[in-house]
Write an enzyme that holds these catalytic residues in place. Sequence first.
Site, PDB file in Angstrom:
ATOM      1  CD  GLU A   5      -3.238   0.389   0.254  1.00  0.00           C
ATOM      2  OE1 GLU A   5      -2.757   1.438  -0.259  1.00  0.00           O
ATOM      3  OE2 GLU A   5      -4.438   0.085   0.155  1.00  0.00           O
ATOM      4  CG  ASN A 135      -8.650   3.137   0.406  1.00  0.00           C
ATOM      5  OD1 ASN A 135      -7.453   3.210   0.643  1.00  0.00           O
ATOM      6  ND2 ASN A 135      -9.364   2.047   0.645  1.00  0.00           N
ATOM      7  CG  ASP A 191      -7.525   0.367  -2.330  1.00  0.00           C
ATOM      8  OD1 ASP A 191      -7.023   1.208  -1.557  1.00  0.00           O
ATOM      9  OD2 ASP A 191      -7.567  -0.842  -2.049  1.00  0.00           O
TER      10      ASP A 191
END
Length: 284
Positions: A5, A135, A191
């Site tokens: 991430e 997100n 995302d």
Amino acid sequence: MQLGECPLWHAAESALYWIDIPDMAVHRLHEASKEHRSWPMPGEPGCIAIHADGGLLVALRGGLVRLNTDTGEMTPLLDAPYDTGKLRFNDGRCDAMGRFWAGTIYEPRDRELGSLFCFDRGELRDAGHPVTTSNGVAFSVDQRTMYHANTPAHRINAYDFDLAVGKTSNMRLFKQFNADKTAPDYGGRPDGAAVDSENAYWCAMFEGGRVLRLSATGGILQEIKLPVRCPTMLAFGGADLKTLYITTGRNGRSPAEIEHCPLSGCVLSVRVDVAGQLEYAYRS
């Protein structure tokens, strides 16, 4: 990575940083030498930012710390403002004034009890954006619009953004994606994201196997299909900011999916035609 991430291009170092949330680590890859280094964390990192005084600002489940990337030393800055048994930080970035915006994920995932927080000169405040999973925090080129996604709702909102005072207003729908996972044309949910130098919003479509480039009005300008099903976030890097780095995940995926998509969990890169923007650093 188990769940890569928050890729972050550090132009001064010509290096890419990113995190692995469940493996509790921060990673760095120097572009030219391909030298890789990692730092273990005492809890799950949700997002990172460049710290103007050196090193990184890291949002952990338990709070915010400053990581000295030379020594590995961590300096606590702030305890988490939430119940760490149910929430953790997830996704964030800095605005042009050096504020750090970091959202949270409500892990039971049955209510919108996550939010978006602003860390401004050592003080933390709740911006009041209720979500289940925060997100896609990104800013338009002129810093007058903030984007913020609620991933389980398959929705990206836009806000008017007052850079001078760090406030949002006028929430509106930027993009709503089909939430029917049984539909043959299901394309994933939004995302992590980034905005390029032409003001287009790029987002990783988790479980959609693609990244999208969206216009300022939410129209799809470009689609890049990926050899993995679960991209998580993206960042522009390289000397010309035309290398798109994409983190991906593999934890929780089925053995059949991993066999079909063996690059799941890897950091991917692809060259694009439009440059991104340099990331701003947190200023204490």
